[in-house]
Design a protein around this motif. Structure first.
Motif: not given
Length: 313
Positions: A78, A81-82, A103-104
């Protein structure tokens, strides 16, 4: 004048530069010491600048609580921020955290998840989101099979290094062949330059299929693949530019003599540390905080929870 020229305003460095500097520090120092120095350094640590590469493999090796490992990964990913390009972690215990990673993972190039309890189904579901991968390590992931490998090969077209080593004890009692995995590699990973399949139960035919389908291959690890009946003379004649180790098991010093061994992490510097779940005053706004020295940080409002951390060695 001399004092002014020698004084350096470390807190005024741009976050990107701070992130590069902090990347050379041990993980525990980045999470516990650096944020307390000043607000600028805290912002750098809690932002994406320090988390382009996330390597918690050593820590995760000592963490025996799956929910703590999940929380650590969720926090660091997290924070990135990807934008993280590398992730190294061992022992994932559920499909949901692997799904969270995927997902990231839009910028993820290098993924190491050995000894993880993952299923073919979750890899098939999220492989498309891992399309930027160039390096993947699925070693010792005993529940995975050819379906997962084929899904990775189908969606990760830039993959050039793949590790699928197994522990000899994991395959000792197995009577089934892993040739389906060899065929999946051959049919879906034509750009491979490096392949490690130590102790995989593959046959001569399976390896020949890989060799004929992966023309870019430069390194092949076959140690412990006892069913492969190919000798060094065969490789020297047919694939003179290919480095091959195995099927016989070489000693560590023989390997060191014949090849350069590179490591992404320094295990000798590992220190056990403690995981916090509380407030740290104005410098800490994250859901999870860290610390290990109650005496050193006695002046801070820290609630230590040592039971959340793996025991010290």
């Amino acid at each position: 004048m001399g004092d002014e020229t020698e004084f350096r305003h470390w807190d005024e460095l741009i976050p990107d530069a701070l992130g590069l500097i902090f990347g050379h520090l041990p993980l525990e120092e980045v999470l516990t010491v650096v944020p307390r120095v000043c607000k600028a350094w805290n912002r750098a640590v809690t932002g994406p600048y320090c988390w382009q590469e996330i390597d918690i493999e050593l820590w995760s090796n000592r963490c025996h609580e799956p929910h703590l490992l999940d929380r650590m990964l969720q926090m660091l990913i997290t924070r990135s921020s990807g934008s993280f390009r590398k992730l190294a972690v061992t022992g994932l215990q559920n499909d949901s955290i692997f799904s969270f990673i995927a997902q990231h993972a839009c910028s993820l190039k290098i993924l190491r998840v050995p000894r993880s309890d993952l299923s073919d189904l979750i890899v098939e579901e999220v492989a498309e989101k891992l399309s930027a991968l160039t390096f993947l390590d699925l070693s010792y992931c005993c529940k995975l099979g050819s379906r997962a490998i084929e899904a990775i090969g189908k969606h990760c077209k830039s993959l050039v290094e793949f590790c699928r080593n197994m522990h000899p004890l994991d395959v000792l009692a197995s009577v089934s062949s892993h040739d389906d995995e060899a065929y999946a590699i051959a049919s879906s990973m034509p750009k491979l330059r490096r392949l490690e399949i130590a102790y995989l139960r593959v046959s001569t035919e399976g390896v020949l299929k890989i060799l004929s389908s992966c023309p870019c291959l430069e390194f092949l690890e076959l140690r412990g693949c006892w069913d492969v009946q190919l000798d060094s003379k065969f490789f020297e004649e047919k694939f003179p530019d290919l480095k091959v180790f195995g099927p016989s098991v070489m000693g560590f010093y023989e390997i060191m003599k014949d090849m350069e061994v590179c490591s992404d992490s320094d295990e000798s510097e590992y220190l056990a540390w403690e995981f916090l779940d509380g407030e740290m005053g104005e410098f800490y706004e994250d859901e999870f905080d860290f610390g290990w020295d109650d005496g050193f940080y006695a002046g801070l409002n820290t609630d230590f929870e040592p039971d959340l951390w793996p025991q010290s060695p």
